[in-house]
Design a protein around this motif. Structure first.
Motif, PDB file in Angstrom:
ATOM      1  N   VAL A   7       0.845  -1.206   0.000  1.00 50.11           N
ATOM      2  CA  VAL A   7       0.000   0.000   0.000  1.00 50.11           C
ATOM      3  C   VAL A   7       0.877   1.251   0.000  1.00 50.11           C
ATOM      4  CG1 VAL A   7      -1.716   1.309   1.313  1.00 50.11           C
ATOM      5  CG2 VAL A   7      -1.930  -1.182   1.115  1.00 50.11           C
ATOM      6  N   GLN A   8       1.922   1.236   0.790  1.00 51.84           N
ATOM      7  CA  GLN A   8       2.844   2.379   0.857  1.00 51.84           C
ATOM      8  C   GLN A   8       3.447   2.676  -0.524  1.00 51.84           C
ATOM      9  OE1 GLN A   8       6.729   1.719   2.787  1.00 51.84           O
ATOM     10  NE2 GLN A   8       6.292   3.513   4.067  1.00 51.84           N
ATOM     11  N   ALA A   9       3.879   1.623  -1.212  1.00 50.58           N
ATOM     12  CA  ALA A   9       4.480   1.799  -2.538  1.00 50.58           C
ATOM     13  C   ALA A   9       3.452   2.267  -3.561  1.00 50.58           C
ATOM     14  CB  ALA A   9       5.120   0.485  -2.989  1.00 50.58           C
ATOM     15  N   GLN A  10       2.221   1.762  -3.469  1.00 54.17           N
ATOM     16  CA  GLN A  10       1.176   2.157  -4.415  1.00 54.17           C
ATOM     17  C   GLN A  10       0.856   3.650  -4.297  1.00 54.17           C
ATOM     18  OE1 GLN A  10      -1.266  -0.201  -6.519  1.00 54.17           O
ATOM     19  NE2 GLN A  10       0.878  -0.792  -6.715  1.00 54.17           N
ATOM     20  N   LEU A  11       0.731   4.146  -3.074  1.00 59.99           N
ATOM     21  CA  LEU A  11       0.398   5.565  -2.878  1.00 59.99           C
ATOM     22  C   LEU A  11       1.534   6.469  -3.338  1.00 59.99           C
ATOM     23  CD1 LEU A  11      -1.517   5.691   0.534  1.00 59.99           C
ATOM     24  CD2 LEU A  11      -2.345   5.170  -1.763  1.00 59.99           C
ATOM     25  N   LYS A  12       2.757   6.033  -3.104  1.00 61.96           N
ATOM     26  CA  LYS A  12       3.905   6.824  -3.545  1.00 61.96           C
ATOM     27  C   LYS A  12       3.972   6.865  -5.069  1.00 61.96           C
ATOM     28  CE  LYS A  12       7.685   9.187  -2.758  1.00 61.96           C
ATOM     29  NZ  LYS A  12       7.622  10.531  -2.112  1.00 61.96           N
ATOM     30  N   GLN A  13       3.774   5.702  -5.695  1.00 62.41           N
ATOM     31  CA  GLN A  13       3.905   5.609  -7.150  1.00 62.41           C
ATOM     32  C   GLN A  13       2.773   6.337  -7.885  1.00 62.41           C
ATOM     33  OE1 GLN A  13       4.048   1.571  -8.571  1.00 62.41           O
ATOM     34  NE2 GLN A  13       3.854   2.150 -10.736  1.00 62.41           N
ATOM     35  N   HIS A  14       1.551   6.213  -7.392  1.00 61.72           N
ATOM     36  CA  HIS A  14       0.406   6.696  -8.156  1.00 61.72           C
ATOM     37  C   HIS A  14      -0.120   8.064  -7.711  1.00 61.72           C
ATOM     38  CE1 HIS A  14       0.488   2.814  -9.983  1.00 61.72           C
ATOM     39  NE2 HIS A  14       0.159   2.178  -8.866  1.00 61.72           N
ATOM     40  N   LEU A  15       0.193   8.452  -6.467  1.00 60.11           N
ATOM     41  CA  LEU A  15      -0.277   9.758  -5.998  1.00 60.11           C
ATOM     42  C   LEU A  15       0.853  10.666  -5.532  1.00 60.11           C
ATOM     43  CD1 LEU A  15      -3.449   8.829  -3.870  1.00 60.11           C
ATOM     44  CD2 LEU A  15      -3.369   9.754  -6.198  1.00 60.11           C
ATOM     45  N   GLY A  16       2.066  10.113  -5.422  1.00 59.60           N
ATOM     46  CA  GLY A  16       3.174  10.901  -4.883  1.00 59.60           C
ATOM     47  C   GLY A  16       3.011  11.201  -3.405  1.00 59.60           C
ATOM     48  N   VAL A  17       2.268  10.351  -2.713  1.00 63.21           N
ATOM     49  CA  VAL A  17       1.954  10.572  -1.292  1.00 63.21           C
ATOM     50  C   VAL A  17       2.792   9.633  -0.439  1.00 63.21           C
ATOM     51  CG1 VAL A  17       0.154  10.297   0.457  1.00 63.21           C
ATOM     52  CG2 VAL A  17      -0.374  11.412  -1.722  1.00 63.21           C
ATOM     53  N   ASP A  18       3.361  10.171   0.625  1.00 66.55           N
ATOM     54  CA  ASP A  18       4.136   9.362   1.569  1.00 66.55           C
ATOM     55  C   ASP A  18       3.203   8.767   2.623  1.00 66.55           C
ATOM     56  OD1 ASP A  18       6.704   9.806   0.457  1.00 66.55           O
ATOM     57  OD2 ASP A  18       6.768  11.784   1.409  1.00 66.55           O
ATOM     58  N   LEU A  19       3.416   7.509   2.946  1.00 68.32           N
ATOM     59  CA  LEU A  19       2.629   6.819   3.956  1.00 68.32           C
ATOM     60  C   LEU A  19       3.566   6.263   5.018  1.00 68.32           C
ATOM     61  CD1 LEU A  19      -0.112   5.609   4.938  1.00 68.32           C
ATOM     62  CD2 LEU A  19       0.418   3.588   3.547  1.00 68.32           C
ATOM     63  N   ARG A  20       3.338   6.649   6.258  1.00 67.17           N
ATOM     64  CA  ARG A  20       4.126   6.128   7.385  1.00 67.17           C
ATOM     65  C   ARG A  20       3.479   4.837   7.866  1.00 67.17           C
ATOM     66  NH1 ARG A  20       3.211   6.739  12.876  1.00 67.17           N
ATOM     67  NH2 ARG A  20       5.022   6.268  14.202  1.00 67.17           N
ATOM     68  N   LEU A  21       4.294   3.820   8.112  1.00 63.17           N
ATOM     69  CA  LEU A  21       3.787   2.530   8.586  1.00 63.17           C
ATOM     70  C   LEU A  21       4.026   2.393  10.080  1.00 63.17           C
ATOM     71  CD1 LEU A  21       5.002   0.185   5.703  1.00 63.17           C
ATOM     72  CD2 LEU A  21       2.889   1.523   5.873  1.00 63.17           C
ATOM     73  N   GLU A  22       3.002   1.899  10.785  1.00 60.02           N
ATOM     74  CA  GLU A  22       3.103   1.737  12.240  1.00 60.02           C
ATOM     75  C   GLU A  22       2.718   0.308  12.623  1.00 60.02           C
ATOM     76  OE1 GLU A  22       1.365   3.655  16.410  1.00 60.02           O
ATOM     77  OE2 GLU A  22       0.904   4.609  14.495  1.00 60.02           O
ATOM     78  N   PRO A  23       3.692  -0.608  12.636  1.00 55.71           N
ATOM     79  CA  PRO A  23       3.398  -1.985  13.052  1.00 55.71           C
ATOM     80  C   PRO A  23       3.245  -2.071  14.567  1.00 55.71           C
ATOM     81  CG  PRO A  23       5.739  -1.756  12.572  1.00 55.71           C
ATOM     82  CD  PRO A  23       5.104  -0.428  12.232  1.00 55.71           C
ATOM     83  N   LEU A  24       2.302  -2.908  15.017  1.00 57.41           N
ATOM     84  CA  LEU A  24       2.043  -3.063  16.441  1.00 57.41           C
ATOM     85  C   LEU A  24       1.926  -4.541  16.797  1.00 57.41           C
ATOM     86  CD1 LEU A  24      -0.744  -0.343  16.729  1.00 57.41           C
ATOM     87  CD2 LEU A  24       1.547  -0.150  17.710  1.00 57.41           C
ATOM     88  N   GLU A  25       2.268  -4.875  18.023  1.00 57.99           N
ATOM     89  CA  GLU A  25       2.041  -6.224  18.526  1.00 57.99           C
ATOM     90  C   GLU A  25       0.544  -6.499  18.409  1.00 57.99           C
ATOM     91  OE1 GLU A  25       0.687  -9.147  21.232  1.00 57.99           O
ATOM     92  OE2 GLU A  25       0.438  -7.008  21.720  1.00 57.99           O
ATOM     93  N   PRO A  26       0.130  -7.736  18.027  1.00 58.63           N
ATOM     94  CA  PRO A  26      -1.281  -7.996  17.719  1.00 58.63           C
ATOM     95  C   PRO A  26      -2.269  -7.545  18.781  1.00 58.63           C
ATOM     96  CG  PRO A  26       0.048  -9.845  17.003  1.00 58.63           C
ATOM     97  CD  PRO A  26       0.983  -8.912  17.734  1.00 58.63           C
ATOM     98  N   ARG A  27      -1.983  -7.835  20.046  1.00 60.46           N
ATOM     99  CA  ARG A  27      -2.939  -7.437  21.081  1.00 60.46           C
ATOM    100  C   ARG A  27      -2.997  -5.921  21.209  1.00 60.46           C
ATOM    101  NH1 ARG A  27      -3.934 -10.248  26.934  1.00 60.46           N
ATOM    102  NH2 ARG A  27      -5.506  -8.778  27.699  1.00 60.46           N
TER     103      ARG A  27
END
Length: 592
Positions: A448-468
């Motif tokens: 998703v991050q790569a798609q938004l950058k490639q097609h809209l020029g938008v940066d997306l920050r990713l925030e992974p979290l422990e499942p619980r």
């Protein structure tokens, strides 16, 4: 039900990782107690496992061990995607929780493999003919089995079901599924009230339409007819709860040895973030388990779980997408494949109360900037189908053409983002995507991050979290944009729309609210004619899709490997995380 993998539950609560949250009809002449035959058949056929499926053990025999060559080790080993957020049935909403609950518990009714409702702790399914449903369709009476017992040997009573409903509706506890039961007299008033003391809760509950007529007779009074009430009565939020156990241990009641349950197995060990152990419940009324132990690990890395299966440390495993070609080309593993479509939808759900996601044009632009076909091919390795709307195939009312106007279209996405006030992304506030850091979720987020950058020029920050931690963040509605899904609890659009997208839906994690959609959903919930009811749900979904409170990304297809010595496994499309988890008392291990 919700899936953090990406899910919650319906034709399952399952997920790509750990992010899932998981009908009948009443005709104008009579009350019908289950789905119309056509709907049941259509859904059961759509979701039937395509490859390996064992026959059930002979009825009345504990796994059929008198006729089978039993292995000395009668242990079933499977993996959850992470730590269950909780194991209180009345409060549970996420897939890993529901998977454990279905092994250890039964309620009044349960779903058979063909999705029909059948008796469990109740001796029979209420109907007009047996007097269990009143002529006006508003009173349901359940007669409990005389041999229904808790795992500590105490009898299950009608008062236990009354207290379970009280626990579900207690406004201080915030049960996600409470709103599913608002057809019960006084339920909505209790759950939406402000109460801080036991006395205030007691006063509210005195007006709720549930009562113990006697020790073995539990009665429910509805404010309006509800075509799906018997399906709801089979779900975990309506399971019983012992008042003495709750009052003694409070929130610690779900920790062994305090945890008493009603199903074929009982939990004896919960080593948090490591494993759960279950053993047979000697007081279970039904078919006695042949398995002597069930071990559920909590490995969040799907590759590690897959390696454990290959090393004979697991008996069933979900195949990581990158390993699908290997499995399909290996003649030994190919015979162990269990593959089928689930009624599960995964999506990127917006918190529409937080900028810039309150702007529908922004949401629509992001939806059109993501190539779902490429996602299925590259990330899912061909497993699953692109989704453009919410109701998945197999659920009555699914429209394969709905939402196609938001299919991948970079030019239109850029135009729509400009119409939203952000030409070429200029001025757009920083975007963050939260997800449970398990399974293939990291690859999903990176795609998703790569798609938004490639097609809209938008940066997306990713925030992974422990499942619980992810599940808790979403439940508090503190996320901004989150990756998770919904798995069917019962096969009806009612399970997919009001509770998740209604203004006051208990499982509404997006803050989405459209009064017009709500009005259509209220009409659908009260409609008794099946055809008209489905039409109303479809109208509501069409409006929902235009509002795009989520980027609907894909409909899930699952692939498991099951060891050939595992016998009697009966997968059910309503299973959560563990195929056949509802019927493990019929499973046995063959000598290899």
């Amino acid at each position: 039900m919700s899936h953090p993998f990406s899910t919650r539950r319906s034709c399952s609560r399952s997920g790509l990782s750990n992010g899932e949250q998981h009908h009948g009809r009443i005709t104008r002449r009579s009350v019908v107690t289950s789905l119309s035959a056509g709907l049941v058949t259509a859904l059961a056929t759509a979701c039937q496992p395509q490859e390996r499926q064992q026959a059930p053990a002979p009825a009345g025999q504990p796994g059929g061990q008198e006729q089978r060559d039993l292995a000395p080790r009668q242990e079933f080993r499977a993996n959850l995607s992470g730590e269950p957020p909780g194991l209180d049935p009345n409060l549970a909403a996420w897939t890993d929780s529901i998977a454990v609950i279905h092994i250890a518990w039964e309620g009044l009714l349960k779903f058979a493999p063909d999705l029909k409702v059948q008796p469990a702790l109740a001796g029979e399914v209420p109907s007009l003919s047996n007097g269990g449903i009143s002529q006006d369709g508003l009173t349901y009476t359940f007669k409990l089995r005389p041999d229904a017992k808790w795992s500590d040997g105490k009898p299950v009573t009608a008062a236990d079901f009354v207290f379970g409903v009280k626990h579900l509706l207690d406004p201080r506890l915030g049960a996600d599924y409470a709103s599913s039961y608002f057809a019960i007299v006084g339920a909505e008033e209790m759950y939406t009230a402000k109460a801080s003391s036991d006395a205030e809760v007691d006063a509210l509950f005195a007006k709720v339409g549930v009562k113990a007529v006697d020790e073995r007779t539990f009665q429910v009074q509805l404010r309006r007819r509800q075509a799906t009430f018997l399906q709801l009565a089979a779900l975990w939020p309506m399971f019983p709860l012992r008042e003495d156990v709750w009052k003694t241990y409070k929130e610690q009641w779900t920790e062994p040895p305090n945890y008493v349950s009603t199903g074929p197995f009982r939990m004896t060990e919960w080593v948090h973030r490591d494993h759960i152990t279950l053993v047979p419940n000697p007081h279970y009324y039904g078919t006695k388990p042949t398995l002597q132990k069930i071990t559920l690990t909590m490995v969040t890395d799907p590759n590690a779980a897959y390696a454990a299966y290959l090393n004979n440390e697991r008996d069933v495993v979900s195949v990581p997408p990158q390993n699908i070609p290997v499995v399909q080309n290996d003649p030994n593993l190919r015979t162990q494949i269990l593959r089928y479509d689930e009624p599960t939808t995964f999506g990127l759900r917006f918190n529409v109360a937080k900028p810039p996601f309150e702007n529908v044009k922004v949401r629509q632009a992001l939806a059109m900037a993501i190539d779902r076909e490429t996602f299925i091919k590259n990330v899912q390795r061909g497993l699953g189908k692109p989704a453009y709307s919410w109701l998945p195939p197999g659920i009555p009312g699914h429209d394969p053409n709905l939402g196609k106007e938001f299919a991948f279209n970079p030019e239109k996405a850029r135009q729509t983002l400009a119409e939203a006030g952000y030409p070429n992304g200029r001025g757009l506030p920083p975007l963050t995507l939260q997800y449970a850091n398990t399974g293939v979720n990291p690859q999903v987020a990176e795609f998703v991050q790569a798609q938004l950058k490639q097609h809209l020029g938008v940066d997306l920050r990713l925030e992974p979290l422990e499942p619980r931690a992810f599940s808790e963040l979403v439940s508090r509605k503190e996320h901004t944009w989150a990756w998770f899904g919904w798995h069917a609890d019962y096969p009806d659009p009612e399970n997919w729309l009001p509770d998740i997208w209604g203004c006051n839906g208990g499982n509404n994690k997006t803050n989405y609210c459209n009064p017009q959609v709500d009005a259509l959903m209220r009409q659908a919930a009260a409609e008794l004619d099946d055809a008209r009811r489905i039409q109303l749900w479809q109208q509501a979904e069409r409006m929902l899709v235009q509002d795009q409170p989520s980027v609907f990304l894909f409909y899930r297809e699952v692939m498991y490997l099951v060891k050939p010595y595992v016998q009697g496994l009966r997968p059910n499309i309503l299973d959560s995380r563990i195929p056949g988890g509802r019927f493990l008392n019929e499973v046995w291990i063959k000598r290899s």
